[in-house]
Design an enzyme around this catalytic site. Structure first.
Site, PDB file in Angstrom:
ATOM      1  N   LYS A  11      22.166  13.780  36.466  1.00 34.55           N
ATOM      2  CA  LYS A  11      21.254  13.060  37.358  1.00 34.55           C
ATOM      3  C   LYS A  11      20.250  12.191  36.586  1.00 34.55           C
ATOM      4  O   LYS A  11      20.095  12.328  35.369  1.00 34.55           O
ATOM      5  CB  LYS A  11      20.540  14.074  38.255  1.00 34.55           C
ATOM      6  CG  LYS A  11      21.497  14.802  39.223  1.00 34.55           C
ATOM      7  CD  LYS A  11      20.739  15.704  40.195  1.00 34.55           C
ATOM      8  CE  LYS A  11      21.691  16.397  41.155  1.00 34.55           C
ATOM      9  NZ  LYS A  11      20.952  17.220  42.165  1.00 34.55           N
ATOM     10  N   TYR A  51      25.503  12.203  49.842  1.00 34.01           N
ATOM     11  CA  TYR A  51      24.710  13.348  50.301  1.00 34.01           C
ATOM     12  C   TYR A  51      24.587  13.408  51.822  1.00 34.01           C
ATOM     13  O   TYR A  51      23.667  14.034  52.351  1.00 34.01           O
ATOM     14  CB  TYR A  51      23.321  13.310  49.656  1.00 34.01           C
ATOM     15  CG  TYR A  51      23.306  13.841  48.238  1.00 34.01           C
ATOM     16  CD1 TYR A  51      23.618  15.175  47.963  1.00 34.01           C
ATOM     17  CD2 TYR A  51      22.955  13.023  47.166  1.00 34.01           C
ATOM     18  CE1 TYR A  51      23.599  15.668  46.682  1.00 34.01           C
ATOM     19  CE2 TYR A  51      22.932  13.515  45.862  1.00 34.01           C
ATOM     20  CZ  TYR A  51      23.250  14.845  45.630  1.00 34.01           C
ATOM     21  OH  TYR A  51      23.228  15.341  44.351  1.00 34.01           O
ATOM     22  N   ARG A  87      29.421  25.452  38.434  1.00 32.73           N
ATOM     23  CA  ARG A  87      28.197  25.872  39.141  1.00 32.73           C
ATOM     24  C   ARG A  87      27.511  27.024  38.399  1.00 32.73           C
ATOM     25  O   ARG A  87      26.281  27.110  38.385  1.00 32.73           O
ATOM     26  CB  ARG A  87      28.508  26.218  40.593  1.00 32.73           C
ATOM     27  CG  ARG A  87      28.894  24.944  41.365  1.00 32.73           C
ATOM     28  CD  ARG A  87      28.724  25.010  42.843  1.00 32.73           C
ATOM     29  NE  ARG A  87      27.452  25.425  43.325  1.00 32.73           N
ATOM     30  CZ  ARG A  87      26.547  24.603  43.908  1.00 32.73           C
ATOM     31  NH1 ARG A  87      26.768  23.298  43.996  1.00 32.73           N
ATOM     32  NH2 ARG A  87      25.432  25.086  44.382  1.00 32.73           N
ATOM     33  N   THR A  93      20.069  25.986  42.341  1.00 36.69           N
ATOM     34  CA  THR A  93      19.477  24.689  42.690  1.00 36.69           C
ATOM     35  C   THR A  93      18.032  24.584  42.212  1.00 36.69           C
ATOM     36  O   THR A  93      17.620  23.561  41.654  1.00 36.69           O
ATOM     37  CB  THR A  93      19.519  24.506  44.222  1.00 36.69           C
ATOM     38  OG1 THR A  93      20.848  24.745  44.686  1.00 36.69           O
ATOM     39  CG2 THR A  93      19.056  23.115  44.618  1.00 36.69           C
ATOM     40  N   ARG A 104      20.183  24.107  34.527  1.00 38.84           N
ATOM     41  CA  ARG A 104      18.981  23.848  35.326  1.00 38.84           C
ATOM     42  C   ARG A 104      17.782  24.662  34.824  1.00 38.84           C
ATOM     43  O   ARG A 104      16.648  24.171  34.832  1.00 38.84           O
ATOM     44  CB  ARG A 104      19.282  24.126  36.794  1.00 38.84           C
ATOM     45  CG  ARG A 104      20.107  22.970  37.403  1.00 38.84           C
ATOM     46  CD  ARG A 104      20.745  23.354  38.696  1.00 38.84           C
ATOM     47  NE  ARG A 104      21.191  22.203  39.481  1.00 38.84           N
ATOM     48  CZ  ARG A 104      21.878  22.306  40.616  1.00 38.84           C
ATOM     49  NH1 ARG A 104      22.194  23.498  41.088  1.00 38.84           N
ATOM     50  NH2 ARG A 104      22.252  21.228  41.275  1.00 38.84           N
ATOM     51  N   ASN A 114      16.920  18.135  39.267  1.00 44.08           N
ATOM     52  CA  ASN A 114      17.485  19.338  38.643  1.00 44.08           C
ATOM     53  C   ASN A 114      18.698  19.044  37.755  1.00 44.08           C
ATOM     54  O   ASN A 114      19.562  19.893  37.556  1.00 44.08           O
ATOM     55  CB  ASN A 114      17.779  20.410  39.703  1.00 44.08           C
ATOM     56  CG  ASN A 114      18.767  19.932  40.747  1.00 44.08           C
ATOM     57  OD1 ASN A 114      19.282  18.823  40.658  1.00 44.08           O
ATOM     58  ND2 ASN A 114      19.042  20.761  41.733  1.00 44.08           N
ATOM     59  N   HIS A 117      24.636  17.809  39.165  1.00 41.37           N
ATOM     60  CA  HIS A 117      25.316  18.107  40.438  1.00 41.37           C
ATOM     61  C   HIS A 117      26.669  18.728  40.114  1.00 41.37           C
ATOM     62  O   HIS A 117      27.327  18.329  39.152  1.00 41.37           O
ATOM     63  CB  HIS A 117      25.548  16.828  41.246  1.00 41.37           C
ATOM     64  CG  HIS A 117      26.550  17.021  42.366  1.00 41.37           C
ATOM     65  ND1 HIS A 117      26.182  17.503  43.595  1.00 41.37           N
ATOM     66  CD2 HIS A 117      27.907  16.851  42.419  1.00 41.37           C
ATOM     67  CE1 HIS A 117      27.263  17.607  44.366  1.00 41.37           C
ATOM     68  NE2 HIS A 117      28.327  17.216  43.678  1.00 41.37           N
ATOM     69  N   GLU A 128      34.839  14.377  46.585  1.00 40.73           N
ATOM     70  CA  GLU A 128      33.819  13.741  45.743  1.00 40.73           C
ATOM     71  C   GLU A 128      34.473  12.980  44.583  1.00 40.73           C
ATOM     72  O   GLU A 128      34.003  11.899  44.207  1.00 40.73           O
ATOM     73  CB  GLU A 128      32.843  14.800  45.216  1.00 40.73           C
ATOM     74  CG  GLU A 128      31.952  15.382  46.308  1.00 40.73           C
ATOM     75  CD  GLU A 128      31.035  16.495  45.812  1.00 40.73           C
ATOM     76  OE1 GLU A 128      30.272  17.029  46.650  1.00 40.73           O
ATOM     77  OE2 GLU A 128      31.072  16.840  44.612  1.00 40.73           O
TER      78      GLU A 128
HETATM   79  P1  IDP Z   1      23.155  22.047  44.896  1.00 35.36           P
HETATM   80  O1  IDP Z   1      22.952  20.741  44.143  1.00 35.36           O
HETATM   81  O2  IDP Z   1      22.771  23.229  44.059  1.00 35.36           O
HETATM   82  O3  IDP Z   1      24.539  22.160  45.507  1.00 35.36           O
HETATM   83  P2  IDP Z   1      22.184  21.429  47.573  1.00 35.36           P
HETATM   84  O4  IDP Z   1      21.588  22.409  48.516  1.00 35.36           O
HETATM   85  O5  IDP Z   1      23.561  20.919  47.857  1.00 35.36           O
HETATM   86  O6  IDP Z   1      22.100  22.052  46.109  1.00 35.36           O
HETATM   87  O7  IDP Z   1      21.167  20.196  47.511  1.00 35.36           O
HETATM   88  C1  IDP Z   1      21.560  18.969  46.928  1.00 35.36           C
HETATM   89  C2  IDP Z   1      20.438  18.465  46.058  1.00 35.36           C
HETATM   90  O8  IDP Z   1      19.291  18.193  46.886  1.00 35.36           O
HETATM   91  C3  IDP Z   1      19.891  19.471  45.032  1.00 35.36           C
HETATM   92  O9  IDP Z   1      20.663  19.535  43.851  1.00 35.36           O
HETATM   93  C4  IDP Z   1      18.512  18.924  44.771  1.00 35.36           C
HETATM   94  O10 IDP Z   1      18.555  17.763  43.923  1.00 35.36           O
HETATM   95  C5  IDP Z   1      18.103  18.489  46.173  1.00 35.36           C
HETATM   96  N1  IDP Z   1      17.392  19.547  46.899  1.00 35.36           N
HETATM   97  C6  IDP Z   1      17.919  20.685  47.444  1.00 35.36           C
HETATM   98  N2  IDP Z   1      16.974  21.432  48.039  1.00 35.36           N
HETATM   99  C7  IDP Z   1      15.824  20.750  47.896  1.00 35.36           C
HETATM  100  C8  IDP Z   1      14.451  21.010  48.311  1.00 35.36           C
HETATM  101  O11 IDP Z   1      14.141  22.019  48.937  1.00 35.36           O
HETATM  102  N3  IDP Z   1      13.526  20.062  47.961  1.00 35.36           N
HETATM  103  C9  IDP Z   1      13.838  18.923  47.271  1.00 35.36           C
HETATM  104  N4  IDP Z   1      15.103  18.643  46.875  1.00 35.36           N
HETATM  105  C10 IDP Z   1      16.073  19.547  47.173  1.00 35.36           C
HETATM  106 MG    MG Z   2      25.411  20.976  46.962  1.00 34.15          MG
END
Ligand code: IDP
Ligand code: MG
Length: 140
Positions: A11, A51, A87, A93, A104, A114, A117, A128
């Site tokens: 990212k 997204y 993962r 996350t 992370r 973070n 992805h 994807e």
């Molecule tokens: P993941 O990347 O671990 O699969 P997801 O729930 O799919 O997590 O969320 C996608 C991306 O959205 C996260 O990697 C992060 O960059 C962002 N994100 C997720 N939850 C939050 C939040 O509560 N606040 C701000 N950004 C978030």
């Molecule tokens: Mg995700």
């Protein structure tokens, strides 16, 4: 164990801090192989579409803005149980909840910025990968 492919994105927070190599090393050290890779700047439309599953979440607009705030490195990783392995190496996350020695935990700036992805299922991985790569760009 099945050989899978999964989609990985380094990212903008990580490209900005010049730590793409450190992140790729973590992935390669886990046994995953990079079989496609390019550095691109996502358009707003691409990030919104990528997204879309999160479009009703409160963080969606900020997430899209963050993902287009700088270049990203998109890559296809291949290996045994690649979806889960990627993962696991990434960690949770929220970096505050991520396990020790995960990408992370060690590199993320925040729950949003973070650093990485990873596809969350084999089906999403296929979609994807198709979204970001032509077949001819994937070289095993
Ligand atoms: P993941 O990347 O671990 O699969 P997801 O729930 O799919 O997590 O969320 C996608 C991306 O959205 C996260 O990697 C992060 O960059 C962002 N994100 C997720 N939850 C939050 C939040 O509560 N606040 C701000 N950004 C978030
Ligand atoms: Mg995700």
């Amino acid at each position: 164990m099945p050989i899978q492919q999964t989609l990985s994105i380094i990212k903008p927070d990580a490209t900005r801090r010049n730590i793409t190599g450190k992140i790729i090393a973590r992935l390669e050290d886990s046994g995953l192989r990079v079989v496609a890779q390019k550095r691109i700047h996502l358009s707003r439309e691409m990030a919104e579409s990528f997204y879309e599953v999160h479009k009703d979440r409160p963080f969606y607009n900020d997430l899209v803005s963050f993902m287009i705030s700088g270049p990203v490195v998109v890559q296809v990783l291949e290996g045994e149980e690649a979806v889960t392995k990627n993962r696991d190496v990434m960690g949770a996350t929220n970096p505050a909840e991520a396990a020790p020695n995960t990408i992370r935990k060690d590199f993320a700036e925040s729950i949003e910025a973070n650093s990485a992805h990873g596809s969350d299922s084999e089906e999403n991985a296929k979609n994807e990968i198709k979204f970001l790569f032509d077949d001819s760009e994937i070289v095993g």
